[in-house]
Design a protein around this motif. Structure first.
Motif, PDB file in Angstrom:
ATOM      1  N   ARG A  24     -11.931 -29.026-134.961  1.00 59.72           N
ATOM      2  CA  ARG A  24     -11.852 -30.472-135.170  1.00 59.72           C
ATOM      3  C   ARG A  24     -10.450 -30.932-135.559  1.00 59.72           C
ATOM      4  NH1 ARG A  24     -17.110 -32.374-135.828  1.00 59.72           N
ATOM      5  NH2 ARG A  24     -18.666 -30.768-136.056  1.00 59.72           N
ATOM      6  N   VAL A  25      -9.468 -30.654-134.739  1.00 57.24           N
ATOM      7  CA  VAL A  25      -8.136 -31.212-134.951  1.00 57.24           C
ATOM      8  C   VAL A  25      -8.164 -32.627-134.413  1.00 57.24           C
ATOM      9  CG1 VAL A  25      -5.699 -30.986-134.422  1.00 57.24           C
ATOM     10  CG2 VAL A  25      -7.089 -28.943-134.743  1.00 57.24           C
ATOM     11  N   MET A  26      -8.065 -33.603-135.293  1.00 54.15           N
ATOM     12  CA  MET A  26      -8.357 -34.984-134.926  1.00 54.15           C
ATOM     13  C   MET A  26      -7.089 -35.788-134.695  1.00 54.15           C
ATOM     14  SD  MET A  26     -11.590 -34.943-134.896  1.00 54.15           S
ATOM     15  CE  MET A  26     -11.975 -36.691-134.814  1.00 54.15           C
ATOM     16  N   ALA A  27      -7.277 -36.928-134.015  1.00 52.44           N
ATOM     17  CA  ALA A  27      -6.167 -37.849-133.783  1.00 52.44           C
ATOM     18  C   ALA A  27      -5.609 -38.323-135.110  1.00 52.44           C
ATOM     19  CB  ALA A  27      -6.652 -39.047-132.976  1.00 52.44           C
ATOM     20  N   GLY A  28      -4.293 -38.473-135.150  1.00 49.95           N
ATOM     21  CA  GLY A  28      -3.651 -38.954-136.361  1.00 49.95           C
ATOM     22  C   GLY A  28      -3.260 -37.836-137.303  1.00 49.95           C
ATOM     23  N   THR A  29      -3.741 -36.591-137.043  1.00 45.57           N
ATOM     24  CA  THR A  29      -3.406 -35.485-137.924  1.00 45.57           C
ATOM     25  C   THR A  29      -2.592 -34.421-137.200  1.00 45.57           C
ATOM     26  OG1 THR A  29      -5.428 -34.263-137.391  1.00 45.57           O
ATOM     27  CG2 THR A  29      -5.529 -35.843-139.212  1.00 45.57           C
ATOM     28  N   PHE A  30      -2.334 -34.611-135.922  1.00 48.07           N
ATOM     29  CA  PHE A  30      -1.671 -33.573-135.139  1.00 48.07           C
ATOM     30  C   PHE A  30      -0.171 -33.517-135.439  1.00 48.07           C
ATOM     31  CE2 PHE A  30       0.780 -32.277-131.464  1.00 48.07           C
ATOM     32  CZ  PHE A  30       0.225 -31.039-131.203  1.00 48.07           C
ATOM     33  N   THR A  31       0.302 -32.296-135.680  1.00 47.25           N
ATOM     34  CA  THR A  31       1.747 -32.030-135.772  1.00 47.25           C
ATOM     35  C   THR A  31       1.992 -30.710-135.063  1.00 47.25           C
ATOM     36  OG1 THR A  31       1.567 -30.792-137.820  1.00 47.25           O
ATOM     37  CG2 THR A  31       1.902 -33.171-138.018  1.00 47.25           C
ATOM     38  N   ALA A  32       3.254 -30.395-134.812  1.00 51.31           N
ATOM     39  CA  ALA A  32       3.573 -29.119-134.175  1.00 51.31           C
ATOM     40  C   ALA A  32       3.091 -27.959-135.034  1.00 51.31           C
ATOM     41  CB  ALA A  32       5.085 -29.017-133.939  1.00 51.31           C
ATOM     42  N   ALA A  33       3.307 -28.055-136.352  1.00 54.64           N
ATOM     43  CA  ALA A  33       2.865 -26.977-137.246  1.00 54.64           C
ATOM     44  C   ALA A  33       1.357 -26.842-137.233  1.00 54.64           C
ATOM     45  CB  ALA A  33       3.366 -27.245-138.656  1.00 54.64           C
ATOM     46  N   SER A  62       3.960 -26.038-112.856  1.00 58.44           N
ATOM     47  CA  SER A  62       4.450 -27.353-113.235  1.00 58.44           C
ATOM     48  C   SER A  62       4.467 -27.496-114.749  1.00 58.44           C
ATOM     49  CB  SER A  62       3.554 -28.428-112.607  1.00 58.44           C
ATOM     50  OG  SER A  62       3.871 -29.704-113.115  1.00 58.44           O
ATOM     51  N   THR A  63       5.366 -28.319-115.255  1.00 55.89           N
ATOM     52  CA  THR A  63       5.429 -28.530-116.693  1.00 55.89           C
ATOM     53  C   THR A  63       4.419 -29.565-117.160  1.00 55.89           C
ATOM     54  OG1 THR A  63       7.156 -30.191-116.386  1.00 55.89           O
ATOM     55  CG2 THR A  63       7.855 -27.912-116.774  1.00 55.89           C
ATOM     56  N   ALA A  64       3.921 -30.403-116.273  1.00 60.26           N
ATOM     57  CA  ALA A  64       2.979 -31.453-116.663  1.00 60.26           C
ATOM     58  C   ALA A  64       1.557 -31.011-116.366  1.00 60.26           C
ATOM     59  CB  ALA A  64       3.285 -32.747-115.905  1.00 60.26           C
ATOM     60  N   PRO A  65       0.625 -31.158-117.334  1.00 63.52           N
ATOM     61  CA  PRO A  65      -0.748 -30.753-117.080  1.00 63.52           C
ATOM     62  C   PRO A  65      -1.450 -31.737-116.158  1.00 63.52           C
ATOM     63  CG  PRO A  65      -0.593 -31.817-119.211  1.00 63.52           C
ATOM     64  CD  PRO A  65       0.809 -31.717-118.675  1.00 63.52           C
ATOM     65  N   ILE A  66      -2.507 -31.261-115.529  1.00 64.51           N
ATOM     66  CA  ILE A  66      -3.336 -32.134-114.701  1.00 64.51           C
ATOM     67  C   ILE A  66      -4.095 -33.081-115.619  1.00 64.51           C
ATOM     68  CG2 ILE A  66      -5.229 -32.172-113.040  1.00 64.51           C
ATOM     69  CD1 ILE A  66      -4.391 -29.329-112.252  1.00 64.51           C
ATOM     70  N   ARG A  67      -3.988 -34.358-115.355  1.00 62.56           N
ATOM     71  CA  ARG A  67      -4.624 -35.334-116.241  1.00 62.56           C
ATOM     72  C   ARG A  67      -6.093 -35.506-115.871  1.00 62.56           C
ATOM     73  NH1 ARG A  67      -1.231 -38.266-119.424  1.00 62.56           N
ATOM     74  NH2 ARG A  67      -3.207 -38.721-120.460  1.00 62.56           N
ATOM     75  N   ASP A  68      -6.882 -34.471-116.196  1.00 59.18           N
ATOM     76  CA  ASP A  68      -8.297 -34.487-115.832  1.00 59.18           C
ATOM     77  C   ASP A  68      -9.191 -34.451-117.062  1.00 59.18           C
ATOM     78  OD1 ASP A  68      -7.660 -31.941-116.607  1.00 59.18           O
ATOM     79  OD2 ASP A  68      -8.206 -30.982-114.732  1.00 59.18           O
ATOM     80  N   GLY A  69      -8.702 -34.937-118.187  1.00 58.88           N
ATOM     81  CA  GLY A  69      -9.498 -34.909-119.402  1.00 58.88           C
ATOM     82  C   GLY A  69     -10.419 -36.090-119.547  1.00 58.88           C
ATOM     83  N   ASP A 330       6.092 -26.560-130.253  1.00 58.89           N
ATOM     84  CA  ASP A 330       7.240 -27.471-130.240  1.00 58.89           C
ATOM     85  C   ASP A 330       7.636 -27.878-128.830  1.00 58.89           C
ATOM     86  OD1 ASP A 330       7.462 -27.497-132.997  1.00 58.89           O
ATOM     87  OD2 ASP A 330       8.763 -25.732-133.020  1.00 58.89           O
ATOM     88  N   SER A 331       7.174 -27.111-127.839  1.00 57.49           N
ATOM     89  CA  SER A 331       7.564 -27.404-126.458  1.00 57.49           C
ATOM     90  C   SER A 331       6.644 -28.418-125.788  1.00 57.49           C
ATOM     91  CB  SER A 331       7.571 -26.113-125.632  1.00 57.49           C
ATOM     92  OG  SER A 331       6.251 -25.583-125.528  1.00 57.49           O
ATOM     93  N   ILE A 332       5.581 -28.838-126.475  1.00 58.73           N
ATOM     94  CA  ILE A 332       4.685 -29.835-125.888  1.00 58.73           C
ATOM     95  C   ILE A 332       5.419 -31.173-125.817  1.00 58.73           C
ATOM     96  CG2 ILE A 332       2.508 -31.089-126.163  1.00 58.73           C
ATOM     97  CD1 ILE A 332       1.420 -28.712-127.678  1.00 58.73           C
ATOM     98  N   PRO A 333       5.547 -31.751-124.637  1.00 59.13           N
ATOM     99  CA  PRO A 333       6.210 -33.062-124.538  1.00 59.13           C
ATOM    100  C   PRO A 333       5.482 -34.100-125.386  1.00 59.13           C
ATOM    101  CG  PRO A 333       5.941 -32.071-122.368  1.00 59.13           C
ATOM    102  CD  PRO A 333       5.149 -31.227-123.318  1.00 59.13           C
ATOM    103  N   HIS A 334       6.239 -34.950-126.043  1.00 59.35           N
ATOM    104  CA  HIS A 334       5.638 -35.947-126.930  1.00 59.35           C
ATOM    105  C   HIS A 334       4.697 -36.875-126.179  1.00 59.35           C
ATOM    106  CE1 HIS A 334       7.791 -35.065-130.667  1.00 59.35           C
ATOM    107  NE2 HIS A 334       8.840 -34.782-129.910  1.00 59.35           N
ATOM    108  N   GLU A 335       5.027 -37.172-124.918  1.00 60.54           N
ATOM    109  CA  GLU A 335       4.174 -38.103-124.182  1.00 60.54           C
ATOM    110  C   GLU A 335       2.817 -37.493-123.817  1.00 60.54           C
ATOM    111  OE1 GLU A 335       6.924 -36.122-121.099  1.00 60.54           O
ATOM    112  OE2 GLU A 335       7.017 -36.872-123.171  1.00 60.54           O
ATOM    113  N   LEU A 336       2.679 -36.157-123.937  1.00 60.78           N
ATOM    114  CA  LEU A 336       1.417 -35.503-123.613  1.00 60.78           C
ATOM    115  C   LEU A 336       0.541 -35.286-124.845  1.00 60.78           C
ATOM    116  CD1 LEU A 336       2.552 -32.829-121.002  1.00 60.78           C
ATOM    117  CD2 LEU A 336       1.608 -35.110-120.600  1.00 60.78           C
ATOM    118  N   ARG A 337       1.076 -35.478-126.023  1.00 58.20           N
ATOM    119  CA  ARG A 337       0.301 -35.189-127.226  1.00 58.20           C
ATOM    120  C   ARG A 337      -0.895 -36.123-127.409  1.00 58.20           C
ATOM    121  NH1 ARG A 337       4.834 -32.928-131.564  1.00 58.20           N
ATOM    122  NH2 ARG A 337       5.781 -31.463-130.068  1.00 58.20           N
ATOM    123  N   PRO A 338      -0.811 -37.382-127.005  1.00 57.35           N
ATOM    124  CA  PRO A 338      -2.031 -38.210-127.063  1.00 57.35           C
ATOM    125  C   PRO A 338      -3.158 -37.654-126.181  1.00 57.35           C
ATOM    126  CG  PRO A 338      -0.101 -39.601-126.899  1.00 57.35           C
ATOM    127  CD  PRO A 338       0.369 -38.204-126.665  1.00 57.35           C
TER     128      PRO A 338
END
Length: 380
Positions: A24-33, A62-69, A330-338
């Motif tokens: 249960r890693v929830m929105a608003g609590t995610f950090t690289a650590a 590819s560096t970008a994941p498939i947006r199938d979520g 740390d390598s996760i692009p910031h735009e993909l973290r949402p």
């Protein structure tokens, strides 16, 4: 031989889903650590699930994941999904479970001859009907059906039996009706489905019912009394208390109708679609599998185990699009973290829905006990 083990945890309508620490890693609590710690904590569980449930994930180039979520974006044009939805939404009076089951099986294996198998099932029903008088009671009819399928019946010396080589029903092909009819070896998906299909053709009041990771038969006699018939144990009656003793169910799950109640014709058809959901997951077509589960939940909103399969589907997408691609958080692009948070939120949401209905993860000790019972039966 039939296995009168009373414990059907392993013969599942879906793959086993393990409880993952850090789920249960929830929105608003995610950090690289947080992500790094999360990965370390669930690594053993990931390895176990990969071994049990799916091939190892392969990192994409590819560096970008498939947006199938999210919702399956092309489902409106998916012929198989549209066919499934149409079957599940048709009037119950027009719903033929044999055609529903074989149509789903044909989606999995295009060599399935729907019309030929329908004719074979009609022929089996005619054979059974000849074995008892036309004015016989429904009890005589259901016992004749049981003996025809599971013995002893001198006219059918090789009865349909529980498949001890795949007792957990892990192979999709073993859940197909054509496989069961050809090999006469089935599991807790194919066996009760065939019993119900033939019973309804004979005018017997039978339908499917759910237990934890299990399907069985509910039979209503001419006095309106309900009985459980366990097809993996020779089709003989089994008490509610026996199921509840050997496959523990919370009072909440029983009250909410998750387990033990007779399913409607439409709900029985929806339960048959679980095999298609599993098929898509195994082929890596996770969004299609989630779409199948969504169609099932439209019909059976109390199907907690399908909710868990949806949660597991979103975990599969997270594994493919993040865990396999970004071992260093740390390598996760910031735009993909949402997107990652969205996947994790959906996992937690659907699991919490199932738990709210009373679903609980089966104990590992129960699984081991089941394996021992099957081992003894195979050796004998």
């Amino acid at each position: 031989m039939s296995v009168d083990h009373g414990d059907h945890r392993g013969c599942s309508t879906g793959r086993r889903r393990r409880d993952i620490d850090g789920f249960r890693v929830m929105a608003g609590t995610f950090t690289a650590a947080c992500y790094y710690q999360y990965m370390l904590r669930i690594a053993p569980a990931i390895a176990l699930m990969s071994a049990l449930l799916c091939p190892p994930a392969i990192a994409q180039g590819s560096t970008a994941p498939i947006r199938d979520g999210g919702p399956y974006s092309t489902s409106a044009s998916d012929v198989q999904l549209n066919t499934l939805r149409a079957m599940l939404r048709q009037p119950e009076a027009a719903m033929d479970l044999a055609r529903v089951k074989l149509t789903i099986d044909h989606m999995i294996d295009p060599t399935v001859d729907i019309e030929g198998l329908l004719a074979q099932l009609d022929g089996m029903a005619r054979e059974i009907r000849k074995l008892y008088p036309a004015n016989a009671s429904k009890q005589v009819a259901v016992e004749t059906l049981r003996a025809y399928l599971h013995g002893p019946d001198p006219q059918h010396p090789r009865p349909f039996q529980y498949d001890l080589d795949d007792p957990q029903g892990t192979k999709v092909t073993n859940k197909l009706l054509t496989t069961y009819l050809r090999t006469k070896r089935g599991n807790c998906v194919s066996m009760p489905i065939l019993f119900v299909i033939l019973g309804q053709k004979l005018g017997i009041d039978v339908t499917l019912a759910r237990g934890p990771q299990h399907l069985f038969v509910k039979y209503r006699d001419e006095q309106g009394r309900l009985f459980n018939l366990e097809t993996t144990s020779g089709g003989f009656p089994r008490l509610d208390s026996s199921y509840q003793r050997d496959t523990p169910m919370t009072t909440q799950s029983l009250t909410n109708g998750v387990y033990m109640r007779p399913l409607s014709q439409r709900e029985s058809a929806a339960a048959m679609a679980e095999t298609l959901r599993q098929h898509f997951f195994e082929r890596g077509q996770v969004p299609r599998g989630i779409a199948v589960a969504s169609a099932m939940l439209e019909i059976s909103p109390d199907d907690a185990e399908t909710m868990v399969s949806v949660s597991y589907g979103y975990w599969r997408l997270e594994q493919k699009n993040f865990q396999a691609k970004y071992p260093n958080p740390d390598s996760i692009p910031h735009e993909l973290r949402p997107y990652l948070r969205d996947l994790q939120e959906k996992q937690a949401l659907w699991r919490s829905k199932a738990e709210a209905l009373g679903w609980r993860e089966p104990e590992q000790a129960q699984e081991e006990q089941y394996k021992e019972i099957v081992k003894k039966a195979r050796n004998s």
